[in-house]
Design a protein around this motif. Sequence first.
Motif, PDB file in Angstrom:
ATOM      1  N   ARG A   1       0.829  -1.205   0.000  1.00 15.09           N
ATOM      2  CA  ARG A   1       0.000   0.000   0.000  1.00 15.09           C
ATOM      3  C   ARG A   1       0.865   1.256   0.000  1.00 15.09           C
ATOM      4  NH1 ARG A   1      -4.418   2.297   4.371  1.00 15.09           N
ATOM      5  NH2 ARG A   1      -5.278   3.865   2.971  1.00 15.09           N
ATOM      6  N   ALA A   2       1.944   1.252   0.768  1.00 15.77           N
ATOM      7  CA  ALA A   2       2.855   2.400   0.767  1.00 15.77           C
ATOM      8  C   ALA A   2       3.444   2.606  -0.618  1.00 15.77           C
ATOM      9  CB  ALA A   2       3.948   2.198   1.805  1.00 15.77           C
ATOM     10  N   LEU A   3       3.785   1.497  -1.287  1.00 20.95           N
ATOM     11  CA  LEU A   3       4.342   1.579  -2.627  1.00 20.95           C
ATOM     12  C   LEU A   3       3.290   2.110  -3.615  1.00 20.95           C
ATOM     13  CD1 LEU A   3       6.983   0.960  -4.096  1.00 20.95           C
ATOM     14  CD2 LEU A   3       6.140  -1.359  -4.514  1.00 20.95           C
ATOM     15  N   ALA A   4       2.039   1.685  -3.446  1.00 22.67           N
ATOM     16  CA  ALA A   4       0.968   2.161  -4.333  1.00 22.67           C
ATOM     17  C   ALA A   4       0.695   3.652  -4.132  1.00 22.67           C
ATOM     18  CB  ALA A   4      -0.309   1.356  -4.097  1.00 22.67           C
ATOM     19  N   LEU A   5       0.768   4.114  -2.886  1.00 23.55           N
ATOM     20  CA  LEU A   5       0.584   5.544  -2.628  1.00 23.55           C
ATOM     21  C   LEU A   5       1.724   6.357  -3.243  1.00 23.55           C
ATOM     22  CD1 LEU A   5      -0.623   5.427   1.094  1.00 23.55           C
ATOM     23  CD2 LEU A   5      -1.977   6.145  -0.893  1.00 23.55           C
ATOM     24  N   ALA A   6       2.938   5.829  -3.136  1.00 22.82           N
ATOM     25  CA  ALA A   6       4.076   6.504  -3.768  1.00 22.82           C
ATOM     26  C   ALA A   6       3.906   6.541  -5.281  1.00 22.82           C
ATOM     27  CB  ALA A   6       5.372   5.793  -3.393  1.00 22.82           C
ATOM     28  N   SER A   7       3.381   5.457  -5.846  1.00 28.07           N
ATOM     29  CA  SER A   7       3.126   5.418  -7.287  1.00 28.07           C
ATOM     30  C   SER A   7       2.129   6.491  -7.692  1.00 28.07           C
ATOM     31  CB  SER A   7       2.605   4.033  -7.687  1.00 28.07           C
ATOM     32  OG  SER A   7       3.572   3.035  -7.461  1.00 28.07           O
ATOM     33  N   ALA A   8       1.082   6.659  -6.898  1.00 25.38           N
ATOM     34  CA  ALA A   8       0.070   7.674  -7.205  1.00 25.38           C
ATOM     35  C   ALA A   8       0.678   9.076  -7.167  1.00 25.38           C
ATOM     36  CB  ALA A   8      -1.089   7.570  -6.224  1.00 25.38           C
ATOM     37  N   ALA A   9       1.529   9.325  -6.167  1.00 25.86           N
ATOM     38  CA  ALA A   9       2.150  10.651  -6.051  1.00 25.86           C
ATOM     39  C   ALA A   9       3.097  10.917  -7.222  1.00 25.86           C
ATOM     40  CB  ALA A   9       2.905  10.752  -4.723  1.00 25.86           C
ATOM     41  N   LEU A  10       3.905   9.929  -7.585  1.00 24.79           N
ATOM     42  CA  LEU A  10       4.839  10.103  -8.703  1.00 24.79           C
ATOM     43  C   LEU A  10       4.089  10.257 -10.025  1.00 24.79           C
ATOM     44  CD1 LEU A  10       7.588   7.507  -7.742  1.00 24.79           C
ATOM     45  CD2 LEU A  10       7.772  10.001  -7.671  1.00 24.79           C
ATOM     46  N   LEU A  11       2.998   9.514 -10.192  1.00 24.09           N
ATOM     47  CA  LEU A  11       2.197   9.637 -11.411  1.00 24.09           C
ATOM     48  C   LEU A  11       1.607  11.039 -11.518  1.00 24.09           C
ATOM     49  CD1 LEU A  11       0.873   8.396 -13.917  1.00 24.09           C
ATOM     50  CD2 LEU A  11      -0.974   7.575 -12.421  1.00 24.09           C
ATOM     51  N   ALA A  12       1.115  11.582 -10.405  1.00 23.18           N
ATOM     52  CA  ALA A  12       0.557  12.939 -10.418  1.00 23.18           C
ATOM     53  C   ALA A  12       1.626  13.957 -10.824  1.00 23.18           C
ATOM     54  CB  ALA A  12      -0.017  13.290  -9.047  1.00 23.18           C
ATOM     55  N   LEU A  13       2.836  13.792 -10.293  1.00 18.94           N
ATOM     56  CA  LEU A  13       3.923  14.715 -10.641  1.00 18.94           C
ATOM     57  C   LEU A  13       4.288  14.593 -12.122  1.00 18.94           C
ATOM     58  CD1 LEU A  13       6.037  16.784  -9.887  1.00 18.94           C
ATOM     59  CD2 LEU A  13       7.479  14.935  -9.008  1.00 18.94           C
ATOM     60  N   GLN A  14       4.323  13.364 -12.640  1.00 17.55           N
ATOM     61  CA  GLN A  14       4.652  13.178 -14.049  1.00 17.55           C
ATOM     62  C   GLN A  14       3.574  13.758 -14.963  1.00 17.55           C
ATOM     63  OE1 GLN A  14       7.156  12.650 -15.587  1.00 17.55           O
ATOM     64  NE2 GLN A  14       6.859  11.519 -17.500  1.00 17.55           N
ATOM     65  N   ILE A  15       2.320  13.631 -14.573  1.00 15.62           N
ATOM     66  CA  ILE A  15       1.238  14.231 -15.363  1.00 15.62           C
ATOM     67  C   ILE A  15       1.363  15.754 -15.346  1.00 15.62           C
ATOM     68  CG2 ILE A  15      -1.260  14.601 -15.439  1.00 15.62           C
ATOM     69  CD1 ILE A  15      -1.566  11.682 -14.549  1.00 15.62           C
ATOM     70  N   ALA A  16       1.742  16.312 -14.191  1.00 13.49           N
ATOM     71  CA  ALA A  16       1.962  17.759 -14.119  1.00 13.49           C
ATOM     72  C   ALA A  16       3.096  18.173 -15.056  1.00 13.49           C
ATOM     73  CB  ALA A  16       2.276  18.173 -12.685  1.00 13.49           C
ATOM     74  N   LEU A  17       4.175  17.399 -15.074  1.00 16.81           N
ATOM     75  CA  LEU A  17       5.289  17.701 -15.976  1.00 16.81           C
ATOM     76  C   LEU A  17       4.860  17.553 -17.434  1.00 16.81           C
ATOM     77  CD1 LEU A  17       8.207  15.896 -14.094  1.00 16.81           C
ATOM     78  CD2 LEU A  17       7.910  18.369 -14.373  1.00 16.81           C
ATOM     79  N   GLY A  18       4.065  16.526 -17.731  1.00 18.03           N
ATOM     80  CA  GLY A  18       3.567  16.364 -19.091  1.00 18.03           C
ATOM     81  C   GLY A  18       2.655  17.504 -19.504  1.00 18.03           C
ATOM     82  N   GLY A  19       1.804  17.938 -18.567  1.00 18.88           N
ATOM     83  CA  GLY A  19       0.965  19.094 -18.856  1.00 18.88           C
ATOM     84  C   GLY A  19       1.790  20.349 -19.100  1.00 18.88           C
ATOM     85  N   TRP A  20       2.890  20.480 -18.350  1.00 13.77           N
ATOM     86  CA  TRP A  20       3.777  21.642 -18.521  1.00 13.77           C
ATOM     87  C   TRP A  20       4.450  21.608 -19.893  1.00 13.77           C
ATOM     88  CZ3 TRP A  20       3.450  26.001 -16.285  1.00 13.77           C
ATOM     89  CH2 TRP A  20       4.513  26.892 -16.210  1.00 13.77           C
ATOM     90  N   VAL A  21       4.817  20.403 -20.348  1.00 14.35           N
ATOM     91  CA  VAL A  21       5.368  20.261 -21.699  1.00 14.35           C
ATOM     92  C   VAL A  21       4.339  20.688 -22.739  1.00 14.35           C
ATOM     93  CG1 VAL A  21       6.149  18.597 -23.442  1.00 14.35           C
ATOM     94  CG2 VAL A  21       7.003  18.427 -21.108  1.00 14.35           C
ATOM     95  N   SER A  22       3.120  20.173 -22.597  1.00 12.83           N
ATOM     96  CA  SER A  22       2.086  20.438 -23.591  1.00 12.83           C
ATOM     97  C   SER A  22       1.682  21.902 -23.614  1.00 12.83           C
ATOM     98  CB  SER A  22       0.867  19.556 -23.307  1.00 12.83           C
ATOM     99  OG  SER A  22      -0.161  19.788 -24.230  1.00 12.83           O
ATOM    100  N   THR A  23       1.475  22.489 -22.433  1.00  4.98           N
ATOM    101  CA  THR A  23       0.991  23.865 -22.384  1.00  4.98           C
ATOM    102  C   THR A  23       2.047  24.877 -22.806  1.00  4.98           C
ATOM    103  OG1 THR A  23       1.537  23.979 -20.017  1.00  4.98           O
ATOM    104  CG2 THR A  23      -0.710  23.369 -20.597  1.00  4.98           C
ATOM    105  N   ASN A  24       3.321  24.470 -22.745  1.00  7.97           N
ATOM    106  CA  ASN A  24       4.397  25.343 -23.220  1.00  7.97           C
ATOM    107  C   ASN A  24       4.846  25.003 -24.643  1.00  7.97           C
ATOM    108  OD1 ASN A  24       5.552  27.261 -20.979  1.00  7.97           O
ATOM    109  ND2 ASN A  24       5.051  25.349 -19.919  1.00  7.97           N
ATOM    110  N   TYR A  25       4.159  24.033 -25.264  1.00  9.05           N
ATOM    111  CA  TYR A  25       4.474  23.618 -26.634  1.00  9.05           C
ATOM    112  C   TYR A  25       5.941  23.215 -26.761  1.00  9.05           C
ATOM    113  CZ  TYR A  25      -0.106  25.531 -27.676  1.00  9.05           C
ATOM    114  OH  TYR A  25      -1.466  25.770 -27.674  1.00  9.05           O
TER     115      TYR A  25
END
Length: 383
Positions: A200-224
């Motif tokens: 469960r701790a590993l799954a929570l860490a996965s969720a947090a890292l996934l959220a950060l990666q989606i934020a980085l991906g959104g930053w890539v997309s929104t900055n073209y």
Amino acid sequence: MMLLAVKGLLVASVPLAMVYVSRDANKYRKLVWLTVFLTFDLILFGAFTRLTDSGLGCPDWPGCYGAANPFLAHADIKAAEALMPTGPVTVVKAWIEMLHRYFAMGIGCLCIAIMATAWIQWRKTRRAAFAPALPSALLLLVMVVGAFGAWTVTLKLQPVIVTIHLLLGMSLLSLLVWMGSRQDQLLKPAPDAVVVFGLRALALASAALLALQIALGGWVSTNYATLACLDFPLCGGKVVPEMDFAHGFTLWRELGMTAGGEYLPFSALTAIHWVHRNFAFVVIGVLGWTAWRARATPALRPVARYIGLVLAAQFASGVATVYLNFPLAIAVLHNAGAALLVLLVTMLNYKLRYMINPQAATLPAAAPGAPASSPILSARPHP
């Protein structure tokens, strides 16, 4: 505004009618999962809107040049298109943007229906399946998502606002999946609680890292910045290219500009792309390890398998986006992969929580003197 609200109700009327005429005995559960499906579709259509540069197809909000649809604003749209044929305002882009808004309003209406049903049934039955806290939070989250959708337009696609809008949309999907999983109530206690607790701790860490990666991906997309690196695994033929992290990761600034009002240098776009690309390996490693660990538990094996498959597809679509010079279809699929990972990681975390504490997922009997639950909205799972 009234005409726009009517359009949202019309969009919501189709899934609501599908739920009403369904033979499913648990229509509340069906409504939640149907809203999950449509929210996933809305995220993809939002990606399509962003990737086709249609976010300012109608440069005001909530209407289009003050009108309820692009038909009524046709003269204004054509005038703007004549002044700048390749600009953000065209007839096609206006329709893409307004369809996205209609779709979003429809989702909002469905969330209102979920909350209203939950409160009504909770007052009647006091069953845990209808506990109104999450449905109420859902409606509040929808309102916040809508507010950021408005600011996306009125602040002219400011990257930090668009990225937050994306993250909030993913949060909405995650909350709906959690509610749908609560309705399913299919889990049993894990045979080895120690293993599950560590996972469960590993799954929570996965969720947090996934959220950060989606934020980085959104930053890539929104900055073209998608095409800032045109090769892989190198970037501009180098392991560590010239990068400007300070300007690239300054959050509060206009699109394509530095905080000082100058044009954003290419090295800043390179930094944005490079960070997202390399952090992906961290996410793949942690989520892959989580999925591998989850495979040891039979109840988690299906979701673990899907996480592994989607991770592989997500990696392939990211590489293809670079090598194929950013084709629209693959870019949308890359966004779909991110949304699927949110869905699956949320399901995994829900399952792990109630494998540790299965009593929290059971449905108590109705309170003494409370009327029985309606067969239409019964919370009992069925085969």
